[in-house]
Design a protein around this motif. Structure first.
Motif, short mmCIF file in Angstrom:
data_model
loop_
_atom_site.label_atom_id
_atom_site.label_comp_id
_atom_site.label_asym_id
_atom_site.label_seq_id
_atom_site.Cartn_x
_atom_site.Cartn_y
_atom_site.Cartn_z
N ASP A 349 -65.75 37.80 -29.03
CA ASP A 349 -65.63 39.20 -29.37
C ASP A 349 -64.73 39.94 -28.41
O ASP A 349 -65.14 40.87 -27.75
N ASN A 350 -63.52 39.49 -28.33
CA ASN A 350 -62.59 40.16 -27.45
C ASN A 350 -62.20 41.50 -28.09
O ASN A 350 -61.58 41.53 -29.14
N PRO A 351 -62.61 42.59 -27.45
CA PRO A 351 -62.40 43.90 -28.08
C PRO A 351 -60.92 44.24 -28.23
O PRO A 351 -60.56 45.12 -28.99
N GLU A 352 -60.07 43.51 -27.48
CA GLU A 352 -58.66 43.85 -27.55
C GLU A 352 -57.95 43.22 -28.74
O GLU A 352 -56.76 43.36 -28.92
N MET A 353 -58.72 42.46 -29.54
CA MET A 353 -58.08 41.80 -30.68
C MET A 353 -58.40 42.52 -31.98
O MET A 353 -59.54 42.88 -32.24
N GLU A 355 -58.70 42.62 -36.19
CA GLU A 355 -59.25 41.67 -37.15
C GLU A 355 -58.17 40.68 -37.60
O GLU A 355 -58.41 39.50 -37.76
N GLU A 356 -56.98 41.19 -37.73
CA GLU A 356 -55.86 40.35 -38.18
C GLU A 356 -55.57 39.24 -37.16
O GLU A 356 -55.39 38.07 -37.50
N MET A 357 -55.54 39.64 -35.88
CA MET A 357 -55.30 38.66 -34.84
C MET A 357 -56.40 37.60 -34.83
O MET A 357 -56.15 36.41 -34.68
N ARG A 358 -57.61 38.09 -35.03
CA ARG A 358 -58.75 37.18 -35.03
C ARG A 358 -58.62 36.12 -36.12
O ARG A 358 -58.87 34.95 -35.91
N ALA A 359 -58.20 36.58 -37.30
CA ALA A 359 -58.05 35.66 -38.43
C ALA A 359 -56.99 34.62 -38.10
O ALA A 359 -57.14 33.43 -38.38
#
Ligand code: ADP
Ligand code: ZN
Length: 618
Positions: A349-353, A355-359
């Motif tokens: 849960d890196n708050p700096e990311m 949702e798109e980056m996460r995907a």
């Protein structure tokens, strides 16, 4: 003092290793560098030697407290003035370090990244002549890497804040192409000299096993390693608990490490392991970065990890002293499913990311999972597979991995390949797709319920490979997948044909693969028993006593390789002692007399060890 003098006098080494000298020369010429070298290659020397050769102070950014503590202890032990600044210091200690730093008493200061931009550290930095900034574990700056640390983004701000820009040197063991690019950009390296030394670790044996009972396989590995130390990596905390408990109750000196334990227990267990009070560490991947224990003889992966980068880094913790060591992965299909679950459900849960980056990260993670699954199931040379993954070419036979040494023979499977691919075509044509075992079951003519219930016993390819075990057919399917004649697809890893499949059924290309002979030979472990074993044991005892007295881990006093070299060289004068690999001036002064006197005494009581002299192979 020049670089050779420093290497000899402080670190006790006679020659630079591959890549070290080029990096050092470039740093000394004032050029930024990026060194990509595998674990154990000797990255520290690359910045510690120039740090001592240059005027002023070197600041080293390092991600973990344990890593700093260890490095600084080793430096101080070698006579280098070094200190660290991180949250483990008490306030008075902290003030003391700053005071001494201002007085110019340190050559090397390790600092945690989150401290860089504090007012105090900035003002200290301005009052010092900082000749170099070193970034250890530099891949932590990349969001695409697996250990991204947002605090690493402070490094570049720190450099910008300095009125005089020092030369910047960055080091990492793990970097695929994009991470490499990213490091250069994120750290704003200025036309850096980049070197990637070979990723190969020749002293490591790589093995993949698919045991039906993982625990008894593990017990076997631990038993044959005797009192040598090892690390066992598990995928989940729960497995760590189970394995550790079972081992302890069967009398193994095991301990455990994972993020669910209290800080105090983690610290105590790590310490027990580092100081050889417990010989086996059972851990999740939370254990390791910064563990610089050089005498780890084996690393077992109880589960397949989630990517090759992580695997190679963890496995690479074996044999850092250059002695032969083994890295065994215990694979099962369940591991793939567990990993997929973890990737899809527990993204960090890196708050700096966004949702798109996460995907995007998830997509890459799944791709990486595929690559390590191939590693675990390939019948090709394991070393070659890993090195190819890191962009390095190597021969397809290394002779020091389970696939090379398990008595492989080249088998012409042209006909089998045609049967398999046709079967996949037929199954797909029926509007369905299935995983590898189902395909193998059909070919093998299995009477299992699910085969019959789908009516696959009516297919023309049913039972056409009944002369072969299901396992062997799966191996062949894996091989065809590795070579893109087939592919695994989707969430359930179903087998599909590919554009290349036509080569098999239409063009009838010849397909050859290395297949295990029916009864694979067990790997013979060479245990280091030599005539001088007795002396080695005694020297280890002396080392432990010094370690206990000075409250540092034993390998910081002397590595196993240094002790073994003493057994070979039997030094009795300080000069001879200095010729031992890993013995520098400071250590010779401190321990030379005690060790030499002991060795002389021992040799006179055991005259036979002299007659074998240097010929003894430990
Ligand atoms: P890394 O940080 O790359 O994993 P280290 O810097 O911890 O590796 O070095 C690994 C081991 O190699 C250490 O025990 C170190 O003493 C040894 N070593 C490094 N450079 C040399 C050299 N030039 N000659 C002999 N041993 C070396
Ligand atoms: Zn091999």
């Amino acid at each position: 003092m020049d670089k050779h003098g420093i290497l000899r006098e402080y670190f006790g080494h006679t020659a630079f290793r591959n890549g070290q000298e080029e990096l050092i020369d470039n740093i000394l010429a004032g050029r930024d560098v990026l060194g990509i070298m595998p674990t154990g290659a000797g990255k520290s020397i690359c910045y510690q030697v120039p740090a001592l050769a240059m005027n002023g102070v070197t600041v080293v950014v390092s991600p973990l407290i344990s890593l700093m503590t260890d490095q600084v202890a080793a430096l101080v032990e070698s006579g280098v003035k070094a200190a660290y600044i991180n949250s483990s210091l008490t306030y008075p200690q902290y003030c003391e370090v700053f005071r001494r730093a201002r007085e110019g008493r340190y050559k090397i200061i390790y600092v945690a990244p989150e401290r860089l931009l504090t007012e105090e550290f900035l003002s200290l930095s301005e009052s010092l002549e900082i000749s170099m900034l070193t970034v250890d574990e530099a891949h932590c700056v990349s969001q695409w890497g697996q250990d991204f640390r947002p605090s690493y983004l402070k490094i570049v701000e720190y450099v910008r804040a300095l009125s005089h820009r020092p030369v910047v040197s960055a080091f990492t063991a793990t970097a695929t192409g994009e991470v490499r690019e990213d490091i250069g950009q994120m750290l704003e390296l200025n036309d850096p000299f980049v070197i990637t030394t070979g990723f190969d670790r020749k002293n490591l044996y790589f093995g993949v096993l698919r045991p039906s009972d993982k625990f008894s396989e593990l017990a076997k590995i631990i038993r044959r390693n005797g009192d040598r130390t090892g690390i066992v990596y598990c995928l989940t905390r729960k497995t760590v608990e189970e394995v550790c408990e079972k081992l302890c109750s069967s009398g193994v000196a095991a301990t455990r490490y994972h993020a669910g334990l209290s800080d105090a227990e983690r610290r105590a267990n790590q310490e027990d392991f580092i100081c050889d009070r417990r010989t086996v560490m059972i851990a999740t991947n939370a254990f390791g970065m910064g563990i610089d224990k050089s005498n780890v003889s084996y690393v077992v992966h109880y589960n397949m990890p989630k990517n090759i980068e992580g695997y190679y880094q963890e496995a690479g913790r074996a044999g850092r002293d250059g002695e032969s060591a083994e890295c065994i992965l215990l694979y099962s299909g369940q591991d793939v499913r567990t990993n997929r679950f973890l990737i899809e459900n527990c993204s960090d849960d890196n708050p700096e990311m966004t949702e798109e980056m996460r995907a995007e990260v998830r997509e890459r993670d799944l791709q990486r999972l595929k690559e390590i699954t191939f590693y675990s199931t390939t019948s090709g040379c394991l070393r070659e597979y890993i090195l190819r993954y890191f962009g390095e070419r190597s021969p397809s036979y290394c002779g020091n991995c389970s696939n090379c040494s398990a008595n492989f023979e080249t088998v012409d499977i042209t006909v089998e390949a045609q049967k398999i691919v046709s079967c996949v075509y037929r199954v797909n044509a029926s509007g369905r797709s299935f995983g590898r075992t189902m395909i193998a079951d059909i070919l093998n003519g299995s009477k299992r319920e699910r085969v019959i219930s789908f009516g696959f016993d009516k297919l023309s390819t049913y039972g056409i490979m009944s002369d072969m075990t299901q396992k062997r057919i799966v191996k062949m399917i894996d091989f065809l997948i590795d070579n893109e004649w087939l592919a695994l697809d989707g969430e359930y890893s179903v087998v599909k044909t590919t554009p290349k499949s036509a080569e098999i059924v239409r063009d009838r290309v010849t397909v050859e693969m290395k297949l295990e002979k029916e009864a694979p030979a067990e790997r013979k472990i060479i245990i280091d028993h030599g005539v001088n074993e007795g002396l080695f044991v005694e020297l280890r005892k002396m080392r432990s006593e010094f370690a206990a007295a000075e409250k540092v881990p034993a390998y910081i006093i002397f590595s196993d390789s240094a002790l073994k070299d003493m057994c070979r060289k039997l030094p009795v004068t300080e000069e001879e002692f200095l010729s031992v690999s890993g013995v520098g001036k400071k250590k010779a002064e401190r321990y030379g007399e005690v060790f030499c006197t002991f060795i002389e005494q021992y040799a006179s009581e055991h005259p036979e060890i002299r007659s074998v002299g240097t010929a003894v192979k430990l």
